[in-house]
Design an enzyme around this catalytic site. Sequence first.
Site, PDB file in Angstrom:
ATOM      1  N   CYS A 387     -44.053  10.964  42.637  1.00 20.21           N
ATOM      2  CA  CYS A 387     -44.542   9.683  42.132  1.00 20.21           C
ATOM      3  C   CYS A 387     -45.788   9.867  41.259  1.00 20.21           C
ATOM      4  CB  CYS A 387     -44.757   8.721  43.296  1.00 20.21           C
ATOM      5  SG  CYS A 387     -44.516   7.021  42.783  1.00 20.21           S
ATOM      6  N   HIS A 516     -39.622   8.822  45.903  1.00 17.69           N
ATOM      7  CA  HIS A 516     -40.195   9.475  47.088  1.00 17.69           C
ATOM      8  C   HIS A 516     -39.098  10.144  47.913  1.00 17.69           C
ATOM      9  CE1 HIS A 516     -44.320   7.904  46.852  1.00 17.69           C
ATOM     10  NE2 HIS A 516     -43.752   6.915  46.196  1.00 17.69           N
ATOM     11  N   GLU A 518     -39.358  12.196  50.164  1.00 18.47           N
ATOM     12  CA  GLU A 518     -39.774  12.418  51.564  1.00 18.47           C
ATOM     13  C   GLU A 518     -39.214  11.369  52.521  1.00 18.47           C
ATOM     14  OE1 GLU A 518     -41.737  11.422  49.121  1.00 18.47           O
ATOM     15  OE2 GLU A 518     -43.403  10.160  49.786  1.00 18.47           O
TER      16      GLU A 518
HETATM   17  N1  GLN Z   1     -49.895   4.700  41.275  1.00 16.60           N
HETATM   18  C1  GLN Z   1     -48.636   4.987  40.700  1.00 16.60           C
HETATM   19  C2  GLN Z   1     -47.847   3.737  40.385  1.00 16.60           C
HETATM   20  O1  GLN Z   1     -48.120   2.693  40.907  1.00 16.60           O
HETATM   21  C3  GLN Z   1     -47.840   5.911  41.596  1.00 16.60           C
HETATM   22  C4  GLN Z   1     -47.465   5.281  42.898  1.00 16.60           C
HETATM   23  C5  GLN Z   1     -47.115   6.298  43.937  1.00 16.60           C
HETATM   24  O2  GLN Z   1     -47.433   7.465  43.810  1.00 16.60           O
HETATM   25  N2  GLN Z   1     -46.503   5.860  45.015  1.00 16.60           N
HETATM   26  O3  GLN Z   1     -46.926   3.783  39.594  1.00 16.60           O
END
Ligand code: GLN
Length: 548
Positions: A387, A516, A518
């Site tokens: 992310c 994600h 995970e």
């Molecule tokens: N801050 C980034 C976004 O909002 C990544 C979010 C994250 O890593 N879960 O796109």
Amino acid sequence: MKHKYIFIIGGVMSGVGKGVTTASIGKILQSCGLCVTAIKIDPYVNVDAGTMNPVEHGEVFVTDDGDETDQDMGNYERFLGTDLTSTNYMTTGRVYESVIHRERNLEYKGKCVQVVPHIPQEVIHRIKTASDRAKADVTVVEIGGTVGEYENILFLEAARMMHLESPGDVLFVLVSYLPVPSHLGEMKTKPTQHATRTLNSAGIHPDFIVCRGEHFLDRPRREKLSVFCNVHADDVISAPDVKSIYEIPALFEKQGLSSHILRKFGLKSKQQNLSAWKRMAGVQFDAKKTVKIGVVGKYFSTGDYTLSDSYISVIESLKHAAWANGAKIEMDWINSEDFEADPKKLRTLSKHDGILVPGGFGTRGIEGVIATVRCCREKRIPYLGICYGMQLATVEFARNILKLKGAHTVEVDKAAKDPIIHINPTQLKNIRENRYGGTMRLGAYACDLKPGTKVRKAYGKTNISERHRHRYEFNNDYRSALEAKGMIVSGVNKENNLVEIVELKDHPWFVGVQFHPEFKSRPLAPHPLFRDFIKAALMAKKKQSETH
Ligand code: GLN
């Protein structure tokens, strides 16, 4: 067969492992051939966990259907090997929200809507709906908080009402803590006795007491608890500290917990098969190799303590992947801000076999992450960016390879000259109107993988689905320029034309994913990206040792 329910309630103090106990009880019943689902009840007023600070509350676990839930839901999914949905999760805020919504719709037909019975009734309705949807033989329901607190009383009330309605179908488990004060050196049962009384005063009597503590519960204390708490001695279950949470189902089984539960429910075990699980839980102790992974992020310190709970699914995924590669894992928590204060410290990164940058938000520590990415790219250290870790990997590439010095994510620099990571109009409107709760890009989205790439090889298929939680996105205006210089766009969501995965051509293993992974790794089915990342890290380690 009628649905059966087991409520798991905490006594004495929080943080003793109710979530893992709930997941483990679910696991042993599942291993008896029963269909099991799990519910988490959080007693706070937040509608979901998405608006809470992960440092204080731990990870926000995202379900396929896009609910932002408590990290315990991750334990349930990992132990049970099933995907849960928003039906499996509730908070006080969510329960009240739907009761108020119904009231506004005149669904209570002119009645006075009251805290009791209408709130517990809504809770019961939600519990039964979740069981119905999962077609569960047994539903394990964890009530957050500790008995005696004001906050969870209405949930205990719901549990009591369900028991009253159908006593043979509802069981209660008290998860308690038995301290060993150092000046006494003896395990004390009194706090558990008090917790049982407090639970009794809510109209609930525990069928089982799970005794958490440093040591195994001995016979005299088991008997004492039995007499004082009015629970059969065999139903007092010891749950001493163990090296790995995955050992707990077998620990419960040694004490016959599933057969006691089945007997009380009047059910028969169809099979008993925990062997694959037990084997998995043992690998970590037998493995000869070790892989060392640095996790670079910012949510690590609260005062003098390091809270890795905010990354629990990442940690578990790394463990699953290491075990699948026949290795033990060592993880280092690296605060990216340290690199901002002293860039020389970046050298320490190469002591690791691989570097992982997990998700994150905001501006703190960001330049440190970008410096980390650069180091991994240049020094050819295996890298997995999740992310924010993918977004910042793209920013780094744009800055240092495309020479776009003004490249950034607009999350950090709204007026970035080169907004490599940008925001779409809908998300911008959400932020401008302070509509933060539940409005990110959430839950499962499809992704098409490019043939011949590392990710395509890892997954072994072309179409995948992964869970998201972010507001910002890869800016397609820069896609061809980035690709021309060796960044491979290896995963795309066709429907919305969004870049979901990037990797590097001339690098042993460098992958950034917008989603994600995970959230989908299971101990018995490690996630392919984590598995291949660890594999690459082990290869890097081997190479390193050969050249030295
Ligand atoms: N801050 C980034 C976004 O909002 C990544 C979010 C994250 O890593 N879960 O796109």
